[in-house]
Enzyme design. Structure first.
Site, short mmCIF file in Angstrom:
data_model
loop_
_atom_site.label_atom_id
_atom_site.label_comp_id
_atom_site.label_asym_id
_atom_site.label_seq_id
_atom_site.Cartn_x
_atom_site.Cartn_y
_atom_site.Cartn_z
N LYS A 44 2.42 -23.58 -47.49
CA LYS A 44 2.31 -22.12 -47.59
C LYS A 44 3.69 -21.54 -47.90
O LYS A 44 4.70 -22.01 -47.35
CB LYS A 44 1.77 -21.57 -46.27
CG LYS A 44 1.48 -20.07 -46.29
CD LYS A 44 0.81 -19.60 -44.98
CE LYS A 44 0.50 -18.11 -44.99
NZ LYS A 44 -0.17 -17.64 -43.76
N SER A 97 -4.55 -14.85 -44.11
CA SER A 97 -3.56 -14.76 -45.15
C SER A 97 -3.28 -16.08 -45.87
O SER A 97 -2.70 -16.06 -46.95
CB SER A 97 -2.24 -14.24 -44.56
OG SER A 97 -1.66 -15.18 -43.66
N SER A 134 -5.21 -16.34 -39.57
CA SER A 134 -4.88 -16.68 -40.97
C SER A 134 -5.03 -18.13 -41.38
O SER A 134 -4.96 -18.44 -42.56
CB SER A 134 -3.47 -16.21 -41.30
OG SER A 134 -3.49 -14.84 -41.59
N1 GLN Z 1 -5.56 -10.65 -40.78
C1 GLN Z 1 -4.63 -10.50 -39.71
C2 GLN Z 1 -3.55 -9.53 -40.13
O1 GLN Z 1 -3.66 -8.98 -41.17
C3 GLN Z 1 -4.05 -11.82 -39.32
C4 GLN Z 1 -3.08 -12.33 -40.30
C5 GLN Z 1 -2.45 -13.61 -39.86
O2 GLN Z 1 -3.00 -14.35 -39.04
N2 GLN Z 1 -1.28 -13.86 -40.39
O3 GLN Z 1 -2.60 -9.30 -39.44
#
Ligand code: GLN
Length: 446
Positions: free
Chosen positions: A52, A127, A151
């Protein structure tokens, strides 16, 4: 070469990679071959992996999918990266993601959205959407992700993968660009639980460079994969099967639970009464931490700098104004507001109290069961733009994943079946340090 060729062939349409490291990957593969012929190779040497683009990689651009870091080359490797390299894993490239990991659909990336390989009109989740799409499309056998509120698990669910968010502190956060430091945790995204266990063996462990990494022994996560599930108590939180859950998703999850029953597990109903408070608490705590973490991006030390600033204030304002996307700005504003002198008690302190209640809910539940199960996401993959215009609708897609980050617990998503030809994830949540148990349940189920 096989995977690089698939990336060249398919990633124009998927957009799962921000950077492909073809030459470096082939050099690393040669080095793995050489180590193997000398008998010094790790068992996983030569296995390709996609990382990532939130992990700092020395000599390879690290963008966090932001214009702010479009030109950033880290002078050092994240611990996750150096451990991968020491094992002989071959880095195929850096995967697309939501900007600074803020999002659930990969639509906030400066480099554009990622398509879900199961249906190109749908999002892959976020994400870690690029990692999920790359593994699902077999552009990489495995990838890393990070999970602050879902995410790893939500994109794994939407792309039919196995994704594990370990206990907070299990994997070093050194060199992983911080979003919300008390919630962020790295983990593997793979086709199977066995692959996830192999990667957990590589990624886990204490790191003196991360003061929140915990110094406990790392088990061999593959050793217990085949343990018997007879008598395992699986708790089903009633709050995870209520309003807001798509009916067909629920059916697929319930069918998966029946399979676990056939393997000897016992299903018990449990209560996590403060579940409804997890999204509101998260959206105070995560932006608060983000507003602090992202203050380092000021146009001076890292990344993007605006053209011809007239003075220092102009430099800060325009570098940040031009360098960050709108979701990141929204989070910085919410976080700054919640932490400001007059509102700290009303929001941040309250959210921290709620966080403790949520942790207590899980502690009570684990007195009644060994693992907790439910859906990972309330729906299957959705269309581009469907939730993007309404931040609250987007935030609610993490309703089942966020509480575990607030509590610091390990949780994973595994493929459970399909609804309308789109993948559905089954979520398994364990008590602290119970990653082996989760992988065991997942492996027996698979
Ligand atoms: N969707 C959540 C957010 O927007 C979690 C994102 C994540 O786990 N990095 O914060």
């Amino acid at each position: 070469q096989h995977f690089l060729q698939r990336i060249a062939q398919y990633d124009n349409s998927l957009n799962s990679f921000i950077t492909v490291c073809a030459d470096q990957a082939l050099r690393q593969a040669d080095a793995a071959d050489a180590a193997r012929s000398q008998g010094t190779a790790h068992a996983l040497a030569g296995i390709p992996i996609a990382q990532k683009d939130i992990f700092c990689t020395q000599g390879v651009k690290t963008t966090c999918a932001s214009k702010m870091l479009d030109n950033f080359i880290s002078p050092y490797n994240a611990t996750v990266i150096s451990k991968s390299e020491a094992t002989g894993l071959v880095m195929l490239g850096k995967t697309n993601m939501d900007e600074f990991a803020m999002g659930s659909s990969n639509e906030t990336s400066y480099y554009g959205g990622v398509k879900n390989p199961w249906d190109l009109s749908k999002v892959p989740g976020g994400s870690s959407g690029g990692s999920a799409a790359a593994v699902a499309a077999r552009l990489a056998p495995a990838a890393t992700g990070t999970d602050t509120g879902g995410s790893i698990r939500q994109p794994a669910a939407l792309c039919n993968l196995t994704g594990l968010k370990p206990t907070y502190g299990r994997i070093s956060r050194w060199g992983m660009i911080a979003f919300a430091s008390s919630l962020d945790q790295a983990g593997p995204m793979t086709q199977t639980a066995e692959d996830a266990a192999l990667l957990m063996n590589v990624m886990s462990g204490h790191d003196a460079k991360d003061s929140t990494s915990i110094n406990t022994a790392v088990p061999d996560y593959t050793a217990t994969l085949n343990n018997d599930l007879k008598g395992l108590r699986i708790g089903l939180p009633k709050q995870y099967f209520g309003e807001g859950l798509d009916g067909q998703v629920e059916q697929v999850v319930r069918d998966a639970l029946k399979e676990l029953e056939k393997l000897g597990a016992i299903l018990v109903d449990i209560d996590l009464p403060n579940t409804g408070l997890s999204v509101p608490a998260y959206y105070v705590i995560a932006p608060a931490e983000a507003s602090s973490n992202l203050s380092r991006f000021d146009g001076v030390r890292f990344g993007y700098r605006c053209e011809s600033p007239v003075d220092l204030t102009d430099l800060y304002k325009r570098s940040r104004g031009e360098g960050f996307g709108s979701e990141v700005k929204r989070r910085i504003m919410i976080g700054t507001y919640a932490l400001s002198a007059g509102y700290y008690d009303a929001y941040y302190l309250q959210a921290q109290k709620v966080r403790r209640l949520i942790q207590q809910d899980f502690a009570n539940a684990f007195a009644q069961c060994d693992v907790i199960a439910g859906p990972t996401s309330p729906s299957v993959a959705f269309g581009f733009g469907e939730k993007n215009a309404n931040p609250i609708a987007m935030y609610l897609s993490d309703i089942y994943t966020i509480a575990t980050n607030l509590a610091g617990l390990p949780a994973m998503s595994i493929p459970a079946g399909f609804s309308q030809k789109l993948p559905v994830g089954l979520q398994l949540i364990g008590n602290y340090w119970q990653e082996s148990r989760l992988l065991n349940v997942a492996h027996r189920y698979q």
